[in-house]
Design a protein around this motif. Structure first.
Motif, PDB file in Angstrom:
ATOM      1  N   PHE A 140       0.873  -1.175   0.000  1.00  0.00           N
ATOM      2  CA  PHE A 140       0.000   0.000   0.000  1.00  0.00           C
ATOM      3  C   PHE A 140       0.904   1.217   0.000  1.00  0.00           C
ATOM      4  O   PHE A 140       1.930   1.239   0.697  1.00  0.00           O
ATOM      5  CB  PHE A 140      -0.886   0.035   1.239  1.00  0.00           C
ATOM      6  N   SER A 141       0.555   2.233  -0.785  1.00  0.00           N
ATOM      7  CA  SER A 141       1.355   3.463  -0.773  1.00  0.00           C
ATOM      8  C   SER A 141       0.452   4.673  -0.870  1.00  0.00           C
ATOM      9  O   SER A 141      -0.668   4.604  -1.395  1.00  0.00           O
ATOM     10  CB  SER A 141       2.390   3.472  -1.897  1.00  0.00           C
ATOM     11  N   VAL A 142       0.946   5.784  -0.347  1.00  0.00           N
ATOM     12  CA  VAL A 142       0.244   7.056  -0.414  1.00  0.00           C
ATOM     13  C   VAL A 142       1.254   8.127  -0.791  1.00  0.00           C
ATOM     14  O   VAL A 142       2.400   8.118  -0.335  1.00  0.00           O
ATOM     15  CB  VAL A 142      -0.436   7.389   0.926  1.00  0.00           C
ATOM     16  N   ALA A 186       1.824   7.202  -5.968  1.00  0.00           N
ATOM     17  CA  ALA A 186       0.446   6.823  -6.267  1.00  0.00           C
ATOM     18  C   ALA A 186      -0.197   7.809  -7.241  1.00  0.00           C
ATOM     19  O   ALA A 186      -1.019   7.425  -8.072  1.00  0.00           O
ATOM     20  CB  ALA A 186      -0.370   6.738  -4.979  1.00  0.00           C
ATOM     21  N   SER A 189       6.300  10.211  -0.317  1.00  0.00           N
ATOM     22  CA  SER A 189       5.601   8.959  -0.585  1.00  0.00           C
ATOM     23  C   SER A 189       5.948   7.970   0.518  1.00  0.00           C
ATOM     24  O   SER A 189       7.118   7.844   0.900  1.00  0.00           O
ATOM     25  CB  SER A 189       6.021   8.400  -1.953  1.00  0.00           C
ATOM     26  N   TYR A 238      -3.539  10.856  -3.112  1.00  0.00           N
ATOM     27  CA  TYR A 238      -3.477   9.726  -4.036  1.00  0.00           C
ATOM     28  C   TYR A 238      -2.931   8.508  -3.308  1.00  0.00           C
ATOM     29  O   TYR A 238      -1.957   8.599  -2.554  1.00  0.00           O
ATOM     30  CB  TYR A 238      -2.597  10.071  -5.232  1.00  0.00           C
ATOM     31  N   MET A 239      -3.578   7.378  -3.539  1.00  0.00           N
ATOM     32  CA  MET A 239      -3.193   6.133  -2.878  1.00  0.00           C
ATOM     33  C   MET A 239      -3.221   5.006  -3.886  1.00  0.00           C
ATOM     34  O   MET A 239      -3.880   5.099  -4.927  1.00  0.00           O
ATOM     35  CB  MET A 239      -4.153   5.828  -1.722  1.00  0.00           C
ATOM     36  N   GLN A 240      -2.515   3.923  -3.567  1.00  0.00           N
ATOM     37  CA  GLN A 240      -2.613   2.729  -4.404  1.00  0.00           C
ATOM     38  C   GLN A 240      -2.365   1.487  -3.557  1.00  0.00           C
ATOM     39  O   GLN A 240      -1.672   1.518  -2.545  1.00  0.00           O
ATOM     40  CB  GLN A 240      -1.639   2.773  -5.583  1.00  0.00           C
ATOM     41  N   PRO A 264      -4.554   2.255  -8.286  1.00  0.00           N
ATOM     42  CA  PRO A 264      -4.569   3.580  -7.639  1.00  0.00           C
ATOM     43  C   PRO A 264      -5.977   4.170  -7.540  1.00  0.00           C
ATOM     44  O   PRO A 264      -6.886   3.800  -8.287  1.00  0.00           O
ATOM     45  CB  PRO A 264      -3.707   4.419  -8.589  1.00  0.00           C
ATOM     46  N   GLN A 296      -8.263   9.711  -3.103  1.00  0.00           N
ATOM     47  CA  GLN A 296      -9.006   9.694  -1.839  1.00  0.00           C
ATOM     48  C   GLN A 296      -9.397  11.109  -1.438  1.00  0.00           C
ATOM     49  O   GLN A 296      -8.538  11.969  -1.227  1.00  0.00           O
ATOM     50  CB  GLN A 296      -8.129   9.076  -0.748  1.00  0.00           C
ATOM     51  N   ILE A 342      -7.189   4.923   7.747  1.00  0.00           N
ATOM     52  CA  ILE A 342      -6.868   3.733   6.960  1.00  0.00           C
ATOM     53  C   ILE A 342      -6.056   2.807   7.854  1.00  0.00           C
ATOM     54  O   ILE A 342      -5.028   3.208   8.395  1.00  0.00           O
ATOM     55  CB  ILE A 342      -6.096   4.085   5.681  1.00  0.00           C
TER      56      ILE A 342
END
Length: 477
Positions: free
Chosen positions: A277-279, A283, A360, A442-444, A449, A452, A462
């Protein structure tokens, strides 16, 4: 800080590709594969009928005709296999590969995900075998127990199938069939992590036979599965990815007081992740690339073209050249994010400081990320002890959390010239987002992706925690 083994890992993707090309010639007769893997015709037809009718009893007619009707008792194959294929993956190879697999095993044992979804196979296909076993069909019982699965697709496709197979744990319908992979995606990090290679091989027709053979005989290993939950002020996630589903409610881990008031109405989403998971900025680049590819599919004709487009797109999004020079305070995630973690041997939450330079944040489950890179690295024992870390494994109940500062830093990390910013290892993670000047983040998750929405007055939470069961994999090495 990093061991010599980490520097060697940069060559791993090249080695994977060489292995995948089938340089080591081992002839596997087609007739031998079919004999070992092809199910009796009545079982193949029974499963198909049950799936098409969405009724586990629909396949009973085949059992009545062959077994109860006085026919000869069928024998379960030595290594029954079913294949799920995303025929839209792999560029032009998808349809050809599907035909090759149907020829090697049988048409009924190859499921095109465009027509048969993995949850339908789990509910009705496996349900049909279980129903026949209850009626006394020893062949169906043995086939169900020995069954293995091959997924031909990218990381997203593999995760989709693993998530559906994981439902068998919840329903107490063990054993869960172990999974092998034919890599058809762009990154293929799940495939790399379990020895199935990082790219679709050049000599794919012969390589497919070797893959099926290894899928039938390879040893079993395990992969941690993680549940991601979102609790947010009542407003739908913009462009929700396939991996996230709306739910009526979700329970967050206790023991952590929430600051401020909660809104009257909340929206909840949940999904499973296997890779990361990344933000943040990475993303955002993935989100833009994803939509560009959907709008202009003719640009994405295979993994190589995807990577070239992705690299070019990242240069236009501020990942390398930040467009927000007038307000540098908006660059870092520290402005919108608080992060809390629980260690694997502790029930207490700890707040983790986020470096102001980080744009990130990635929570990583595998040793492979972004097409075979290992940004966490193979760290020396002294450094691990100093930081309170342990060596990263895919089944150790921990996620590795690291940060990337900007495109240049990320580029050097991916070529393993420098390390990512090591932040923490954790068994449970909670992110708290508060918008401020940010309207969205932005998240993925595993390469999918989304954008949000953020709220100035209320927080979005989250949380990532390990599910109680692990995914069952086949080691292809």
């Amino acid at each position: 800080m990093e061991s010599p083994r980490a520097r060697a890992s940069a060559r791993s993707s090249v080695i994977d590709s060489i292995k995948g090309c089938g340089i080591a010639k081992v002839r596997i007769p087609k007739e031998d594969l079919k004999r070992r893997m092809e199910m009796p015709q009545y079982l193949r037809l029974a499963m198909r009928q049950a799936i098409e009718a969405k009724d586990v009893d629909a396949g009973k007619s085949q059992y009545d005709l062959v077994v109860a009707g006085g026919g000869e008792a069928a024998q379960s194959p030595e290594s029954p296999i079913v294949v799920f294929i995303n025929s839209r993956s792999g560029g032009r190879h998808g349809p050809e590969l599907k035909g090759r697999l149907e020829d090697l095993i049988s048409e009924e044992q190859v499921f095109d995900l465009k027509f048969v979804k993995p949850h339908e196979f789990v509910q009705y296909g496996l349900g049909c075998l279980e129903k026949l076993a209850e009626l006394g069909d020893s062949c169906a019982k043995e086939t169900r127990e020995k069954l293995r699965v091959v997924v031909a697709g990218g990381d997203g496709t593999v995760g989709w199938v693993l998530g559906c197979l994981g439902e068998l744990h919840k329903q107490k319908r063990e054993p869960v069939p172990p999974t092998a992979i034919i890599p058809l995606g762009t990154g293929n990090d799940l495939s790399r992590s379990f020895g199935w290679g990082g790219s679709f091989p050049f000599k794919w027709k012969s390589a497919v036979k070797r893959t099926l053979d290894k899928a039938a005989t390879g040893p079993i290993c395990h992969l941690d599965s993680w549940e991601l939950s979102i609790a947010m002020p009542a407003r739908g996630v913009l462009d929700p990815p396939h991996c996230l589903k709306p739910v009526e409610d979700c329970s967050l881990e206790g023991g952590l007081e929430m600051e401020g008031e909660l809104p009257e109405k909340m929206s909840y989403y949940q999904g499973l992740l296997y890779n990361y998971f990344s933000v943040g900025m990475d993303a955002q680049v993935a989100y833009g690339f994803h939509h560009l590819r959907n709008e202009k599919p003719y640009l994405a004709q295979g993994p190589l073209s995807n990577k070239l487009i992705y690299s070019g797109y990242s240069c236009t999004q501020g990942w390398f050249f930040t467009p927000c020079i007038s307000d540098p305070s908006l660059r870092g995630l520290k402005n919108i994010l608080r992060m809390f973690v629980k260690k694997i041997d502790s029930s207490e939450w700890e707040q983790v400081s986020i470096p102001s330079s980080v744009r990130s944040i990635v929570a990583l489950n595998l040793n492979n990320y972004a097409s075979g890179r290992n940004p966490w690295g193979n760290l020396k024992p002294e450094y691990l002890e100093k930081r309170g870390f342990v060596e990263a494994q895919v089944d150790d109940g921990r996620l590795e959390i690291f940060g990337l500062k900007q495109g240049w830093h990320a580029s050097f990390v991916m070529t393993e010239l420098i390390s990512a910013k090591h932040i923490a290892q954790a068994a449970v993670i909670r992110f708290e987002f508060r918008g401020g000047e940010w309207k969205e983040a932005y998240m993925q998750m595993d390469g999918e992706p989304w954008k949000q929405p953020m709220n100035r007055s209320y927080s979005t939470f989250i949380e990532i925690k390990r599910v109680p069961f692990q995914s069952v994999m086949i080691n292809g090495e």
